[in-house]
Scaffold this motif. Structure first.
Motif, short mmCIF file in Angstrom:
data_model
loop_
_atom_site.label_atom_id
_atom_site.label_comp_id
_atom_site.label_asym_id
_atom_site.label_seq_id
_atom_site.Cartn_x
_atom_site.Cartn_y
_atom_site.Cartn_z
N ASP A 43 0.86 -1.18 0.00
CA ASP A 43 0.00 0.00 0.00
C ASP A 43 0.89 1.23 0.00
OD1 ASP A 43 -2.29 1.51 0.08
OD2 ASP A 43 -3.21 0.33 1.68
N THR A 44 0.32 2.36 -0.33
CA THR A 44 1.09 3.59 -0.37
C THR A 44 1.38 4.07 1.05
OG1 THR A 44 0.00 4.19 -2.43
CG2 THR A 44 1.15 5.95 -1.24
N PRO A 45 2.63 4.35 1.38
CA PRO A 45 2.93 4.87 2.72
C PRO A 45 2.21 6.20 2.95
CG PRO A 45 4.93 4.17 1.61
CD PRO A 45 3.85 4.17 0.58
N CYS A 46 1.91 6.48 4.19
CA CYS A 46 1.30 7.77 4.53
C CYS A 46 2.16 8.44 5.59
CB CYS A 46 -0.13 7.57 5.04
SG CYS A 46 -0.24 6.65 6.58
N THR A 47 1.85 9.67 5.90
CA THR A 47 2.62 10.40 6.91
C THR A 47 1.92 10.33 8.26
OG1 THR A 47 1.51 12.52 6.55
CG2 THR A 47 3.39 11.99 5.12
N LEU A 48 2.66 10.66 9.30
CA LEU A 48 2.06 10.75 10.63
C LEU A 48 0.97 11.81 10.64
CD1 LEU A 48 1.92 10.12 13.65
CD2 LEU A 48 3.89 11.63 13.99
N GLY A 49 1.20 12.89 9.90
CA GLY A 49 0.20 13.95 9.81
C GLY A 49 -1.10 13.46 9.20
N ASP A 50 -1.00 12.60 8.19
CA ASP A 50 -2.21 12.04 7.57
C ASP A 50 -3.04 11.29 8.60
OD1 ASP A 50 -1.51 12.98 5.04
OD2 ASP A 50 -0.41 11.14 4.53
N VAL A 51 -2.36 10.46 9.40
CA VAL A 51 -3.06 9.67 10.41
C VAL A 51 -3.65 10.57 11.49
CG1 VAL A 51 -2.75 7.95 12.25
CG2 VAL A 51 -1.69 7.59 10.01
N ALA A 52 -2.87 11.53 11.96
CA ALA A 52 -3.34 12.43 13.01
C ALA A 52 -4.55 13.23 12.55
CB ALA A 52 -2.21 13.37 13.44
N ARG A 215 6.63 -4.86 4.43
CA ARG A 215 5.97 -3.67 3.89
C ARG A 215 4.65 -4.01 3.20
NH1 ARG A 215 10.16 -1.44 1.12
NH2 ARG A 215 10.86 -0.32 2.98
N GLU A 216 4.49 -5.24 2.75
CA GLU A 216 3.22 -5.64 2.12
C GLU A 216 2.07 -5.58 3.12
OE1 GLU A 216 3.79 -9.47 0.42
OE2 GLU A 216 5.44 -8.84 -0.90
N TYR A 217 2.37 -5.78 4.39
CA TYR A 217 1.36 -5.73 5.44
C TYR A 217 1.38 -4.41 6.19
CZ TYR A 217 1.01 -10.78 4.73
OH TYR A 217 0.82 -12.03 4.18
N HIS A 218 2.58 -3.86 6.35
CA HIS A 218 2.76 -2.59 7.07
C HIS A 218 3.39 -1.58 6.09
CE1 HIS A 218 1.80 -4.18 11.05
NE2 HIS A 218 2.58 -5.22 10.79
N PRO A 219 2.57 -0.82 5.38
CA PRO A 219 3.10 0.06 4.33
C PRO A 219 4.07 1.12 4.82
CG PRO A 219 0.77 0.52 4.76
CD PRO A 219 1.10 -0.76 5.46
N ASN A 220 4.05 1.44 6.12
CA ASN A 220 4.96 2.46 6.64
C ASN A 220 6.25 1.85 7.21
OD1 ASN A 220 3.20 4.56 5.97
ND2 ASN A 220 2.10 4.38 7.91
N PHE A 221 6.46 0.57 6.93
CA PHE A 221 7.68 -0.09 7.39
C PHE A 221 8.90 0.59 6.77
CE2 PHE A 221 11.00 -3.24 6.30
CZ PHE A 221 11.38 -3.62 7.58
N ALA A 222 9.88 0.89 7.62
CA ALA A 222 11.13 1.50 7.16
C ALA A 222 12.29 0.82 7.88
CB ALA A 222 11.13 3.00 7.45
N LEU A 223 13.42 0.76 7.21
CA LEU A 223 14.59 0.11 7.80
C LEU A 223 15.08 0.91 9.01
CD1 LEU A 223 16.52 -0.81 4.53
CD2 LEU A 223 14.97 -2.25 5.87
N THR A 224 15.52 0.19 10.02
CA THR A 224 16.02 0.81 11.25
C THR A 224 17.42 1.35 11.03
OG1 THR A 224 14.71 -0.77 12.53
CG2 THR A 224 16.42 0.45 13.71
N MET A 225 17.63 2.61 11.34
CA MET A 225 18.92 3.24 11.09
C MET A 225 19.80 3.33 12.33
SD MET A 225 18.47 3.59 7.94
CE MET A 225 20.05 4.37 7.59
N LEU A 226 19.19 3.33 13.51
CA LEU A 226 19.96 3.48 14.75
C LEU A 226 19.68 2.32 15.70
CD1 LEU A 226 19.36 7.29 15.43
CD2 LEU A 226 21.44 6.24 14.54
N PRO A 227 20.67 1.90 16.48
CA PRO A 227 20.46 0.81 17.44
C PRO A 227 19.39 1.18 18.46
CG PRO A 227 22.80 1.29 17.18
CD PRO A 227 22.06 2.40 16.50
N SER A 228 18.77 0.16 19.01
CA SER A 228 17.78 0.36 20.06
C SER A 228 18.47 0.75 21.36
CB SER A 228 16.98 -0.93 20.25
OG SER A 228 16.30 -0.94 21.48
N LEU A 229 17.70 1.34 22.25
CA LEU A 229 18.19 1.62 23.60
C LEU A 229 18.66 0.35 24.29
CD1 LEU A 229 18.37 3.55 26.13
CD2 LEU A 229 15.99 2.92 26.60
N TRP A 230 18.09 -0.78 23.87
CA TRP A 230 18.37 -2.06 24.53
C TRP A 230 19.48 -2.84 23.83
CZ3 TRP A 230 16.00 -1.24 28.80
CH2 TRP A 230 14.78 -0.56 28.81
#
Length: 307
Positions: A43-52, A215-230
């Motif tokens: 699906d086409t990704p959307c922005t946080l603003g679109d959802v809000a 991404r086929e199920y979660h269109p806003n999926f993006a690769l993680t660029m920074l390590p987690s806090l954990w």
């Protein structure tokens, strides 16, 4: 766009309602589920603003309620307090899990370690175990599993029998040349969307690349660029200890013997033959899910969505 987005938002809130997890607007955006979940085509990704903006428009007020910034299905207000409590419990457990991960980074043949399940969602309970996703060196999955399991057993951190709370649940092992998840469905996409890398963030990034089908199920999926806090920082000392251990165990040709022994043990386990069980045991993957949660969650999701 707005009609489709509304259906996606409703599907997302409904799915996580099955998991007893109300979502913030940011989480709805991040974990947005496509309405075509049964036959995903992306699906086409959307922005946080679109959802809000859509949430603020009031178009879903008959289907979704809001309290303290969390969105949930009508009649599920109690989940908000539970979610806040679960966040605190999960944070405390993840701290302990991270301390354990520092030690496990020394175990021979371990290449990556991650947290999955309710703790990764920050939705754990006091009785929760620690679901771990384990990546081992190619060609050493049997001895790697034996060493990791044996070590956790020795220090009293392996889940077994009725000993569950704050113990490692080792039910998913793969090798570092087999990082693409075999079962590609909505539950798997959800599970690995929340994945927390504990050891070896660099390999986790490759893992995400191999599983871009999410991404086929979660269109806003993006690769993680920074390590987690954990995520545990890579330490030269830990790697040195691990290399010494690997050089020692490489001198013993026990991989094929361990494979035969463990396969026979798995074959004799009654849980292996349970209806609906997901058991895989080969040189590239060891998966032990006698009662996988995904199908049950999916059926409840469809029921609530159509209600």
């Amino acid at each position: 766009m707005s009609y489709r987005l509304g259906k996606n938002i409703l599907a997302t809130v409904t799915y996580y309602d099955v998991l007893n997890m109300p979502l913030s607007a940011f989480e709805i955006w991040k974990h947005l589920i496509t309405q075509e979940f049964e036959h995903p085509v992306g699906d086409t990704p959307c922005t946080l603003g679109d959802v809000a903006r859509f949430l603020a428009s009031g178009q879903l007020t008959q289907r979704i309620n809001e309290q303290n910034g969390f969105y949930f299905l009508p009649g599920r207000e109690a989940l908000v307090a539970e979610r806040i409590r679960a966040e605190k419990i999960s944070a405390a457990k993840l701290k302990r899990m991270r301390r354990l991960a520092r030690v496990l980074a020394c175990v021979p043949y371990l290449r990556m370690l991650g947290a999955t399940g309710s703790l990764a969602m920050k939705n754990g309970t006091r009785g929760s175990d620690w679901d771990m996703f384990v990546v081992l060196r190619s060609g050493k999955i049997w001895i790697g599993r034996t060493l990791l399991t044996g070590f956790l057993q020795c220090i009293g951190k392996r889940r077994h029998g009725k000993k569950v709370r704050d113990r490692a649940c080792l039910n998913y092992f793969v090798t570092d040349d087999n990082l693409e998840i075999g079962i590609k469905d909505l539950f798997s996409a959800h599970e690995y969307r929340f994945f927390i890398p504990l050891v070896n963030f660099e390999l986790f990034q490759i893992f995400e690349l191999k599983n871009r089908w999410i991404r086929e199920y979660h269109p806003n999926f993006a690769l993680t660029m920074l390590p987690s806090l954990w995520t545990v920082e890579s330490k030269r000392f830990a790697r040195h200890i691990q290399q010494i251990g690997e050089r020692i165990f490489d001198m013993f040709t026990v991989e094929s013997w361990l494979a035969s022994w463990q396969k026979e043990k798995i074959r004799r386990n009654p849980k292996t033959h349970m209806s609906g069980s997901m058991i895989e045991a080969n040189d590239h993957a060891l998966i032990f899910l006698p009662s996988p949660r995904g199908p049950r969650v999916f059926e409840q999701f469809k029921e609530r969505l159509s209600a």
